[in-house]
Design a protein around this motif. Structure first.
Motif, mmCIF file in Angstrom:
data_model
loop_
_atom_site.group_PDB
_atom_site.id
_atom_site.type_symbol
_atom_site.label_atom_id
_atom_site.label_comp_id
_atom_site.label_asym_id
_atom_site.label_seq_id
_atom_site.Cartn_x
_atom_site.Cartn_y
_atom_site.Cartn_z
ATOM 1 N N TYR A 127 -7.843 9.724 2.268
ATOM 2 C CA TYR A 127 -6.775 9.592 1.277
ATOM 3 C C TYR A 127 -5.594 10.485 1.643
ATOM 4 O O TYR A 127 -5.759 11.660 1.962
ATOM 5 C CB TYR A 127 -7.286 9.955 -0.114
ATOM 6 C CG TYR A 127 -6.262 9.741 -1.194
ATOM 7 C CD1 TYR A 127 -5.991 8.456 -1.663
ATOM 8 C CD2 TYR A 127 -5.523 10.797 -1.711
ATOM 9 C CE1 TYR A 127 -5.026 8.237 -2.630
ATOM 10 C CE2 TYR A 127 -4.562 10.592 -2.687
ATOM 11 C CZ TYR A 127 -4.311 9.307 -3.137
ATOM 12 O OH TYR A 127 -3.345 9.096 -4.093
ATOM 13 N N SER A 182 0.299 12.833 -7.188
ATOM 14 C CA SER A 182 0.194 11.928 -8.330
ATOM 15 C C SER A 182 0.819 12.605 -9.530
ATOM 16 O O SER A 182 1.050 13.817 -9.520
ATOM 17 C CB SER A 182 -1.264 11.557 -8.623
ATOM 18 O OG SER A 182 -1.923 12.593 -9.328
ATOM 19 N N ALA A 241 -1.616 1.777 4.133
ATOM 20 C CA ALA A 241 -0.785 2.661 3.316
ATOM 21 C C ALA A 241 0.185 3.480 4.145
ATOM 22 O O ALA A 241 1.255 3.872 3.654
ATOM 23 C CB ALA A 241 -1.667 3.589 2.483
ATOM 24 N N HIS A 277 -5.914 10.310 -8.940
ATOM 25 C CA HIS A 277 -5.430 9.493 -7.831
ATOM 26 C C HIS A 277 -6.240 8.188 -7.747
ATOM 27 O O HIS A 277 -7.473 8.215 -7.768
ATOM 28 C CB HIS A 277 -5.567 10.249 -6.518
ATOM 29 C CG HIS A 277 -4.834 11.548 -6.471
ATOM 30 N ND1 HIS A 277 -3.628 11.705 -5.823
ATOM 31 C CD2 HIS A 277 -5.124 12.779 -7.002
ATOM 32 C CE1 HIS A 277 -3.216 12.958 -5.938
ATOM 33 N NE2 HIS A 277 -4.108 13.631 -6.660
ATOM 34 N N GLN A 307 0.823 -1.209 0.000
ATOM 35 C CA GLN A 307 0.000 0.000 0.000
ATOM 36 C C GLN A 307 0.857 1.259 0.000
ATOM 37 O O GLN A 307 0.556 2.229 -0.700
ATOM 38 C CB GLN A 307 -0.929 -0.001 1.223
ATOM 39 C CG GLN A 307 -2.130 -0.911 1.107
ATOM 40 C CD GLN A 307 -3.261 -0.293 0.278
ATOM 41 O OE1 GLN A 307 -3.179 0.846 -0.162
ATOM 42 N NE2 GLN A 307 -4.306 -1.054 0.059
ATOM 43 N N ARG A 325 0.771 3.818 -3.271
ATOM 44 C CA ARG A 325 0.341 5.214 -3.236
ATOM 45 C C ARG A 325 1.429 6.149 -3.745
ATOM 46 O O ARG A 325 1.139 7.219 -4.282
ATOM 47 C CB ARG A 325 -0.084 5.603 -1.824
ATOM 48 C CG ARG A 325 1.038 5.666 -0.801
ATOM 49 C CD ARG A 325 0.511 6.043 0.589
ATOM 50 N NE ARG A 325 1.541 5.957 1.597
ATOM 51 C CZ ARG A 325 2.412 6.925 1.881
ATOM 52 N NH1 ARG A 325 2.358 8.064 1.210
ATOM 53 N NH2 ARG A 325 3.325 6.766 2.821
ATOM 54 N N GLN A 343 -1.245 13.490 -0.708
ATOM 55 C CA GLN A 343 -0.498 12.548 -1.533
ATOM 56 C C GLN A 343 -0.447 13.031 -2.976
ATOM 57 O O GLN A 343 -1.473 13.410 -3.544
ATOM 58 C CB GLN A 343 -1.164 11.171 -1.472
ATOM 59 C CG GLN A 343 -0.526 10.107 -2.335
ATOM 60 C CD GLN A 343 0.853 9.733 -1.851
ATOM 61 O OE1 GLN A 343 1.061 9.521 -0.661
ATOM 62 N NE2 GLN A 343 1.799 9.654 -2.764
ATOM 63 N N TYR A 388 -7.191 1.435 -2.215
ATOM 64 C CA TYR A 388 -6.537 2.227 -1.164
ATOM 65 C C TYR A 388 -7.084 1.915 0.222
ATOM 66 O O TYR A 388 -8.292 1.931 0.452
ATOM 67 C CB TYR A 388 -6.700 3.716 -1.449
ATOM 68 C CG TYR A 388 -6.028 4.613 -0.437
ATOM 69 C CD1 TYR A 388 -4.648 4.815 -0.478
ATOM 70 C CD2 TYR A 388 -6.761 5.239 0.559
ATOM 71 C CE1 TYR A 388 -4.028 5.635 0.454
ATOM 72 C CE2 TYR A 388 -6.156 6.056 1.488
ATOM 73 C CZ TYR A 388 -4.783 6.254 1.442
ATOM 74 O OH TYR A 388 -4.166 7.068 2.354
#
Length: 597
Positions: A376, A399, A414, A404, A312, A316, A397, A409
């Motif tokens: 998230y 990307s 994660a 995303h 995870q 991510r 997070q 997830y």
């Protein structure tokens, strides 16, 4: 065959089953020898357990693909395979190999590449068992269960090798260091190999039990799992033969259709659903315990303190995000593609991408309003602002594409302490059988509306999408592919339903659609409005490319992979590594691959 691997496995076998030279007239008291091991069903079961253990190395034996284990979760695993394709756009340096293959920049490797020309110790272990199962004092029915298990693995392994390398050496005996005929032999013709693969997989499908009595905890692959593998392999072979001009494709399509139909009609599996089309598709991929799940035929369990992963965390940070290509492939809620539907709201406003679209899109790609639900990025929703692009310093997070991925997830895993995650891996699920059946029947030209209703439309029903009919309108983006509009939609359904489950790269190669990998991997619309909204300080480090005058994030702009290529003369197969050819020059090299390339 690799001599170094062979010598190691022979040494291991001697260690496990060898005799004590000092006491030749009696068996050693502190070892289990081959002469006394093969007696009961439990002995057969224990030996085959070792095959499952070998198959947990996902790069060496890429069939029962999970998340590998520990630190290796960043390199190899079923979720990462999308990096070979136009579905995700990784930029992390540790995933450079995925980027090189996807861009057509890979070269002949010195040694086996990831998921490459290796794993022959697995074949030797299988063949060693095949030569000894007959010694056990069990019924033929019991013995054939374990022979079927071994042959399932051998056939599946060889299918993967033939699909990737074309001709390969078929070996069904325990190879020793003095077996020069094999060690110095040529590769066998892929058609011969695939016929042997079919024999193995059909034997497995006929002899494995319907239920091992393990409660899908998980334990062992049963007959229904073997049928799913058989349908998968046969569908690949049929389409490869058809679209690569080898001929004799229909028998393989028939095997694929029959195996999938047997599973669909007679197996105990069904799609997981609670009646919530807005969440059910996502829910199954985020479960931490899949025991007894009606859709899952086989999965890999991870458990703290025993066998763990860190997938995870790597996922991510490494997947980059979904691409513009796949996001635009999701249908609108009227069942039409965005090129034909009046319901499509465009991409000028980021949130509008999700409006009136197949619910699987919002269950796969993060809608900004869902950040609190998924937590998230493990960030307070009050300060998070998505999408966040690589290079930006705002909380959350990053990307590379702005899309995303939240399909799998799990915030707890994660952001867990290193290598303590127990994220499971779904290896075989019922949804694939529905897709295999529809595609095989369509390729045979025998599909009808009832077939669609018992396959594709079950997947659509789960997410409350309109059913697929026999004559859907042609999406103009795919009008030049030379296939029917029905096949276009079946292939689309496969891409959407199986996103990030390890199928897209094989699908592109078997359909002979390498041209799809010549397009750049783009992300979200990055015009002045979106840039000012999401990146007012101009921190994003991803370049842009214009499409019809509109700028979009261009993930690989300014890198070695900015202009992807796909060489039709060589890229459908991988090269044989230099180390293998140096040990056995008779292996030869695949077309178009020179040692200096």
């Amino acid at each position: 065959m690799n001599r170094y691997i062979l010598k190691f496995t022979i040494a291991l076998a001697v260690f496990m089953f060898g005799c004590n030279d000092d006491f030749l007239d009696r068996q050693p008291l502190d070892q289990i020898s081959n002469e006394v091991f093969w007696n009961t069903e439990n002995d057969l079961k224990v030996y085959n357990n070792s095959l499952y253990n070998l198959a947990r190395s996902d790069s060496n034996v890429p069939i029962l693909m999970g998340h590998d284990a520990g630190f290796s979760s960043h390199r190899w695993g079923i979720w990462h395979l999308s990096g070979f394709t136009d579905d995700t756009a990784p930029r992390h340096s540790r995933h450079d190999f995925y980027q090189r293959v996807r861009a057509g920049r890979h070269i002949v490797p010195n040694g086996p590449a990831w998921y490459g020309y290796q794993g022959w110790n697995f074949v030797r272990a299988i063949n060693f068992g095949m030569e000894n199962y007959g010694k056990a004092d069990v019924s033929e029915e019991v013995r054939n269960k374990y022979i079927g298990e071994a042959r399932l693995f051998r056939g599946w392994f060889y299918a993967e090798k033939a699909h990737k390398f074309g001709d390969v050496q078929w070996v069904e005996q325990t190879v020793n260091v003095d077996d020069s005929e094999i060690l110095e032999g040529e590769r066998d013709d892929r058609n011969f190999v695939m016929d042997k693969v079919l024999e193995d997989l059909q034997f497995a499908a006929q002899n494995l039990p319907d239920d091992w009595g393990d409660g899908n905890a998980p334990g062992r692959v049963n007959r229904w799992g073997a049928l799913l593998v058989l349908s998968r392999v046969a569908l690949y072979e049929g389409t490869w033969r058809k679209y690569h001009g080898l001929g004799d494709a229909d028998p393989w399509f028939q095997v694929a259709a029959d195996a999938a139909l047997d599973l669909i009609q007679n197996g105990p599996y069904s799609l997981y659903t609670t009646g919530d089309p807005s969440m059910d598709y996502n829910a199954i991929h985020r479960m931490t315990d899949l025991s007894g799940n009606p859709e899952v035929l086989y999965w890999r369990r991870y458990e703290l303190g025993i066998f763990t992963n860190h997938v995870q965390s790597y996922h991510r940070g490494y997947n980059g995000g979904a691409t513009k290509s796949v996001v635009e492939d999701y249908l609108c809620t009227d069942g039409l593609p965005i090129t034909l539907s009046n319901e499509y709201q465009g991409d000028e406003v980021f949130e509008n991408i999700f409006e009136n679209r197949d619910p699987r899109l919002r269950q796969t790609v993060l809608h900004p309003d869902d950040q609190a639900f998924y937590m998230y990025g493990n960030t307070d929703p009050a300060v998070a602002d998505y999408p966040k692009i690589q290079g930006q310093t705002k909380p959350g997070q990053s990307s590379t594409t702005g899309y995303h991925i939240i399909k799998v997830y799990d915030v707890n895993a994660a952001h867990a302490t290193y290598n303590t995650s127990s994220t499971p891996a779904i290896i075989l699920r019922f949804g694939e059988a529905l897709l295999n059946y529809a595609e095989a029947k369509a390729e045979l030209g025998t599909i009808n509306q009832a077939d669609l209703d018992m396959s594709i439309n079950l997947l659509r029903d789960r997410v409350a999408m309109p059913p697929l009919s026999m004559n859907p309108p042609m999406d103009p983006r795919y009008a030049d592919l030379g296939i029917s509009s029905l096949l276009v939609e079946i292939r689309r359904e496969r891409r959407i339903e199986l996103f990030m489950e390890g199928f897209r790269y094989d699908d592109i190669r078997r359909w002979k659609m390498g041209q799809l990998l010549e397009d750049k991997d783009l992300g979200m619309r990055w015009d002045a409005t979106n840039q000012n909204r999401f990146d007012p300080t101009n921190e994003a480090t991803i370049g842009v490319t214009e499409v019809d005058g509109v700028p979009y994030l261009d993930v690989y702009a300014g890198t070695d992979y900015a202009e992807p290529i796909f060489d039709e003369s060589r890229h459908y197969l991988w090269p044989i590594p230099i180390s293998a050819i140096s040990q056995n020059p008779n292996l030869g090299q695949n077309p178009g691959w020179g040692a200096s390339e």
